[in-house]
Scaffold this active site. Structure first.
Site, short mmCIF file in Angstrom:
data_model
loop_
_atom_site.label_atom_id
_atom_site.label_comp_id
_atom_site.label_asym_id
_atom_site.label_seq_id
_atom_site.Cartn_x
_atom_site.Cartn_y
_atom_site.Cartn_z
N GLY A 1 -14.29 -34.08 -51.14
CA GLY A 1 -14.24 -35.02 -51.57
C GLY A 1 -12.85 -34.73 -52.86
N HIS B 1 -15.35 -39.10 -51.95
CA HIS B 1 -15.37 -39.42 -52.60
C HIS B 1 -13.98 -39.37 -53.63
CE1 HIS B 1 -16.58 -36.16 -54.58
NE2 HIS B 1 -17.71 -36.12 -53.65
N ASP B 2 -13.51 -40.07 -53.93
CA ASP B 2 -12.17 -39.51 -55.02
C ASP B 2 -10.77 -39.31 -54.12
OD1 ASP B 2 -13.59 -39.38 -58.31
OD2 ASP B 2 -14.41 -38.18 -56.91
#
Length: 269
Positions: free
Chosen positions: A140, A122-123
């Site tokens: 992340g 994520h991200d």
């Protein structure tokens, strides 16, 4: 070429499929997704939701794109994955949607090659012309800049930044930012030399390569310190734009915690 969608594929009616797209059997394409012209999904590809895929990508069996972030604080916001053009995403690659801690986007640029079983958390933000070889793991909020290469089994700590034209050796543990133009190796990964192979392949001049090599020597072997290294390189006529980019990257790295410049973001959150 006309669009082809296998009768064994499952396509949500809220998905947008452009012309010349191929979707093989047993693929699943979820809601609020868009697949651009000329993109090809082999069999058993899963595109979950809130995913935008650009043009002429090739995605292989077992890939899962748009799964929710593996973050215990995630509370269900409609975050996204955005993928550019001309990417190759091989078997069992996973690319997760963003959390709610930054701008809600996990992104992949153009002309990247993600090999089997690599993971983009994520991200993460990946630029262009990047290679992730088999089983590379990005934590992340990792940023990977253009023309970086990460070899098999390398694992990258969350909030780390991988600089442009760098190379991470196989099975390395990346706990700190990887400076541009450097080859790093080990656990934790440390700069060993300049990534000469990538620089020559991308038509960097010998003058630039020599200047970067001297910067590496001053920073990581002589350990003269950042500002002293700037003075020496200026005096030698080697303070070229790419050398300045390297030194500015290192300066930003030192502003963060634990060797990761972007840790400032987490501290401010």
């Amino acid at each position: 070429m006309a669009t082809y969608i296998s009768r064994q594929a499952c396509i949500d009616p809220r998905a947008e499929i452009d012309d010349e797209v191929e979707i093989g059997p047993f693929c699943v394409v979820g809601p609020r997704t868009r697949i651009g012209r000329g993109t090809r999904l082999e069999n058993n590809v899963t595109i979950l939701e809130n995913v935008t895929i650009g043009e002429y990508n090739h995605i292989f069996p077992g890939a899962v794109i748009g799964g929710p972030p593996q973050d215990v604080s995630y509370s269900g916001a409609e975050t996204k994955v955005i993928i550019g053009n001309h990417n190759i995403i091989r078997e069992c690659v996973t690319i997760n949607r963003a959390s709610e801690k930054e701008d809600g986007i996990t992104s992949l640029g153009d002309h990247n090659f993600l090999m089997a079983c690599s993971h983009v958390a994520h991200d993460c933000r990946l630029g262009n012309h990047i290679i992730l070889t088999n089983a590379v793991l990005l934590g992340g909020h990792v940023h990977v800049h253009d023309y970086a290469s990460l070899s098999g089994g390398a694992a990258v700590h969350h909030f780390a930044t991988i600089g442009c034209y760098s190379f991470v050796a196989g099975l390395s543990g990346v706990r700190h930012d990887v400076p541009p133009f450097m080859l790093v190796e080990g656990v934790p990964a440390r700069p060993r030399c300049v990534n000469v192979v990538a620089l020559k392949r991308n038509n960097f001049s010998q003058e630039v390569i020599d200047a970067l090599s001297e910067a590496h020597r001053l920073l990581y072997r002589a350990r003269v310190g950042l500002e002293h290294a700037r003075e020496i390189l200026r005096a030698n006529g080697q303070y070229l734009p790419d050398v300045q980019h390297l030194l500015d990257f290192v300066a930003d790295q030192h502003q963060g915690r634990h060797g990761r410049g972007r840790e400032r973001i987490r501290r401010a959150a």
